[in-house]
Design an enzyme around this catalytic site. Structure first.
Site, mmCIF file in Angstrom:
data_model
loop_
_atom_site.group_PDB
_atom_site.id
_atom_site.type_symbol
_atom_site.label_atom_id
_atom_site.label_comp_id
_atom_site.label_asym_id
_atom_site.label_seq_id
_atom_site.Cartn_x
_atom_site.Cartn_y
_atom_site.Cartn_z
ATOM 1 N N ARG A 107 38.596 2.735 30.593
ATOM 2 C CA ARG A 107 37.878 4.007 30.507
ATOM 3 C C ARG A 107 38.657 5.019 29.674
ATOM 4 N NH1 ARG A 107 34.813 3.444 35.733
ATOM 5 N NH2 ARG A 107 33.393 5.203 35.912
ATOM 6 N N ARG A 146 20.788 8.521 44.038
ATOM 7 C CA ARG A 146 21.366 7.295 44.599
ATOM 8 C C ARG A 146 21.829 7.530 46.044
ATOM 9 N NH1 ARG A 146 25.586 4.223 40.776
ATOM 10 N NH2 ARG A 146 26.989 5.914 41.321
ATOM 11 N N ARG A 179 27.099 9.263 47.839
ATOM 12 C CA ARG A 179 28.511 9.192 47.427
ATOM 13 C C ARG A 179 28.957 10.594 47.046
ATOM 14 N NH1 ARG A 179 29.092 4.360 43.051
ATOM 15 N NH2 ARG A 179 30.377 5.926 42.044
HETATM 16 P P1 AMP Z 1 32.477 3.869 38.997
HETATM 17 O O1 AMP Z 1 31.911 3.278 40.240
HETATM 18 O O2 AMP Z 1 32.834 2.848 37.966
HETATM 19 O O3 AMP Z 1 31.620 4.971 38.427
HETATM 20 O O4 AMP Z 1 33.877 4.556 39.400
HETATM 21 C C1 AMP Z 1 33.943 5.557 40.393
HETATM 22 C C2 AMP Z 1 35.198 6.356 40.222
HETATM 23 O O5 AMP Z 1 36.352 5.515 40.332
HETATM 24 C C3 AMP Z 1 35.373 7.040 38.859
HETATM 25 O O6 AMP Z 1 34.669 8.277 38.778
HETATM 26 C C4 AMP Z 1 36.879 7.232 38.810
HETATM 27 O O7 AMP Z 1 37.302 8.293 39.638
HETATM 28 C C5 AMP Z 1 37.378 5.937 39.441
HETATM 29 N N1 AMP Z 1 37.562 4.878 38.414
HETATM 30 C C6 AMP Z 1 36.848 3.730 38.282
HETATM 31 N N2 AMP Z 1 37.284 3.019 37.236
HETATM 32 C C7 AMP Z 1 38.282 3.733 36.679
HETATM 33 C C8 AMP Z 1 39.119 3.554 35.543
HETATM 34 N N3 AMP Z 1 39.009 2.465 34.750
HETATM 35 N N4 AMP Z 1 40.049 4.501 35.275
HETATM 36 C C9 AMP Z 1 40.197 5.585 36.048
HETATM 37 N N5 AMP Z 1 39.430 5.839 37.116
HETATM 38 C C10 AMP Z 1 38.474 4.928 37.447
#
Ligand code: AMP
Length: 237
Positions: A107, A146, A179
């Site tokens: 990311r 969601r 969430r």
């Molecule tokens: P997601 O379900 O992929 O939208 O991830 C939820 C949250 O987890 C994000 O908003 C970040 O706070 C954290 N997160 C997930 N993947 C990453 C990543 N590759 N780098 C940093 N934070 C992450």
């Protein structure tokens, strides 16, 4: 008749057994997790979602979870060093030998650099990076509606996939929850973080000629059909 059926099956089995190392890129809410689940079953490869790993750590109240929670609740990224370590650990697992889909990682550019380094060290080529595109308006609609079950993790959407039991989980009867990072302010923050830190990866992977774009705004099955087509036709070695 029987021969053609057998040939078709062998072709399907051959395709499904291909080793695929993939990255699914896109803003939050573009549906990359849903598509990663389906593609992981099709290719029989491991899906690694850093968001899922971090949410599980938060639920278990592990030290990782305690460190990640504050960042996640506010819609900010968890520090690179933490997430890179997590992914390195999982990529070293034998379950990734047949391939993997990284969902939500990398990311940031430092995360993409770290991934590149690990793959080069282990002589594993990255086959394709899929960038899912959805308009900002649609993303906000998807994320703000969601809901999920805190007990069995089933997911719903107020408009597109409501629970038949209202605010209760259809599967286990638990009250559904939103969430914390799907609340308005956190969504705005996540989209800002995406633009600033993650969107530059489109250029990063375009330069490496491994990127395909997909329209993520279409129906789930249409996106999936286009995804398989993109993966079957544009493989790099
Ligand atoms: P997601 O379900 O992929 O939208 O991830 C939820 C949250 O987890 C994000 O908003 C970040 O706070 C954290 N997160 C997930 N993947 C990453 C990543 N590759 N780098 C940093 N934070 C992450």
């Amino acid at each position: 008749m029987k021969g053609s059926w057998v040939r078709a099956w062998l072709r399907y089995a051959g395709e499904a057994a291909k080793i695929m190392r993939l990255v699914f890129l896109g803003a939050p809410g573009v549906g990359k997790g849903t598509q990663a689940d389906k593609a992981a079953v099709h290719y029989r490869i491991r899906k690694i979602s850093t968001g899922d790993v971090l949410r599980e750590a938060v639920r278990n109240q592990s030290s990782l979870g305690r460190e990640a929670k504050e960042h996640m609740d506010q819609g900010r990224l968890v520090p690179d060093s933490v997430v890179i370590g997590l992914v390195q650990e999982r990529l070293a697992d034998p379950s990734c030998e047949n391939g993997f889909i990284l969902d939500g990682f990398p990311r940031t550019v430092p995360q993409a650099d770290a991934l590149g380094k690990v793959l080069v060290e282990r002589s594993l080529p990255l086959d394709r990076v899929i960038n899912f595109r959805v308009s900002r308006e649609e993303i906000v609609k998807r994320l703000s509606g969601r809901r999920s079950c805190p007990k069995c993790q089933a997911t719903y959407h107020l408009e597109f996939a409501p629970s038949k039991r209202g605010n209760l989980c259809e599967r286990c009867g638990e009250a559904l929850a939103q969430r914390s990072d799907d609340q308005r302010e956190a969504i705005e923050m996540r989209l800002r973080v995406y633009e600033e830190q993650t969107a530059p990866l489109i250029d990063f992977y375009e330069k490496r000629q491994v990127l395909s774009h997909l329209n993520g705004a279409e129906a789930v099955d249409t996106v999936y059909h286009n995804l398989l087509k993109a993966l079957e036709t544009s493989q790099t070695a």
